[in-house]
Scaffold this active site. Structure first.
Site, mmCIF file in Angstrom:
data_model
loop_
_atom_site.group_PDB
_atom_site.id
_atom_site.type_symbol
_atom_site.label_atom_id
_atom_site.label_comp_id
_atom_site.label_asym_id
_atom_site.label_seq_id
_atom_site.Cartn_x
_atom_site.Cartn_y
_atom_site.Cartn_z
ATOM 1 N N ASP A 229 38.473 84.057 74.069
ATOM 2 C CA ASP A 229 39.194 82.792 73.974
ATOM 3 C C ASP A 229 40.694 83.050 73.939
ATOM 4 O OD1 ASP A 229 36.895 81.331 73.953
ATOM 5 O OD2 ASP A 229 36.924 80.871 71.809
ATOM 6 N N ARG B 268 36.455 80.296 81.889
ATOM 7 C CA ARG B 268 36.338 78.944 81.326
ATOM 8 C C ARG B 268 37.694 78.263 81.508
ATOM 9 N NH1 ARG B 268 35.909 79.205 75.397
ATOM 10 N NH2 ARG B 268 33.718 79.726 75.694
#
Length: 322
Positions: A129, A177
């Site tokens: 992330d 993502r």
């Protein structure tokens, strides 16, 4: 101002400490899939039963001590083992700052490498992330180094950054993502206007769908979702090349609908006591999310705690301006 408020709350260590202590009493169970790993695995089983995969996040904030980072690493290794032993359809999302990026870069890398290596043995994907702009390039550097040895690792591109197009092109051979972005960034680094962010987000999605390895489209925005549906049909893009992603506890009906329509779907499943900073950033990212969970989460007790913190935050802002 609302976004700034939620970001300020997410970084309030006193409020985070209180939320850890009173999490479930404050309604955390609506946005967090349990405070421990068995509860999270059970949640993933339930999602899998509906044809939904999961990316699991062992929540953590404000890690500035080595022993905390090592503990986080061990907890994530437990998640790797649990995914394998329980045979659930899931992968892992983690933040470099939780593993020591703010302490020592090499220390963080060794923690990350141990996790990626363990996950590789069981064919489990690890998603790194991305955080705020100060940690952006160091995180990409870690990804580059890991990818020299392992191919089960990918990352996140945040559309509000000016550099996002360059990054999507540079990492087109990675599973990515794509998100709009959840941190408060200065205009020096990022788009501020929502229309500009949305425009850039759509352009990034389209580029990676046409040229990338695999695209995870993480949004609750109906217009973006409808646009993607139409785009993939017009360009004959296989559904095996992409998925939609949403957060646990948000828009469950739409999650089930997309999965039932035959789209690959993954739910972002956070678990643990350290949930408050995560939740505040989700509200900052898209204030409409407030309406999705307000009735479940914002009880009188929650409002009292947040109200005190918000008052302190606003007072601090006014004092600085004076």
């Amino acid at each position: 101002m609302l976004k700034e408020l939620f970001i300020g709350l997410s970084q309030n260590q006193l409020l985070n400490t209180a939320a850890k202590k009173y999490g479930l009493k404050l309604g955390a169970q609506t946005v967090v899939a349990g405070t421990n790993l068995p509860e999270a695995i059970q949640t993933i089983r339930e999602l899998n039963a509906h044809g939904i995969s999961a990316t699991i996040d062992n929540l953590g904030e404000f890690v500035f001590e080595r022993d905390e980072a090592v503990m986080a690493k061990e907890q994530i290794l437990d998640v790797v083992r649990a995914i394998h032993e329980n045979g659930v359809d899931a992968h892992i999302s983690l933040k470099p700052s939780q593993l020591g990026l703010d302490i020592d870069r090499e220390f963080c890398y060794e923690n990350l490498r141990e996790i990626v290596a363990a996950a590789s043995e069981h064919d489990i994907f690890i998603n790194i992330d991305m955080e705020d702009h100060a940690r952006l390039q160091p995180s990409f550097d870690l990804l580059d180094e890991l990818h020299k040895e392992y191919d089960n690792v990918g990352t996140v591109i945040q559309a509000y950054f000016y550099r996002a197009e360059e990054d999507v092109r540079a990492y087109k051979d990675f599973r990515l993502r794509l998100v709009k972005g959840a941190y408060k960034e200065p205009a020096e680094y990022a788009y501020i206007d929502k229309a500009e962010i949305d425009r850039n987000y759509i352009e990034l999605i389209e580029y990676h769908l046409l040229n990338g390895k695999f695209t995870s489209i993480a949004t609750h925005d109906d217009k973006i979702i409808d646009h993607v549906k139409q785009f993939v049909e017009e360009h004959n893009i296989s559904r095996d090349k992409f998925e939609f992603q949403m957060l646990y506890g948000f828009r469950r009906d739409l999650q089930l609908q997309l999965a039932s329509e035959g789209y690959n779907f993954t739910t972002y499943v956070p678990f643990g006591n350290d949930w408050f900073g995560y939740f505040m950033r989700r509200l900052a990212e898209r204030p409409q999310n407030l309406n999705l969970v307000a009735k479940q989460v914002f009880t009188p007790k929650t409002n009292a705690v947040i109200g005190l913190a918000a008052g302190a935050f606003l007072l601090g802002r006014l004092t600085k301006r004076k």
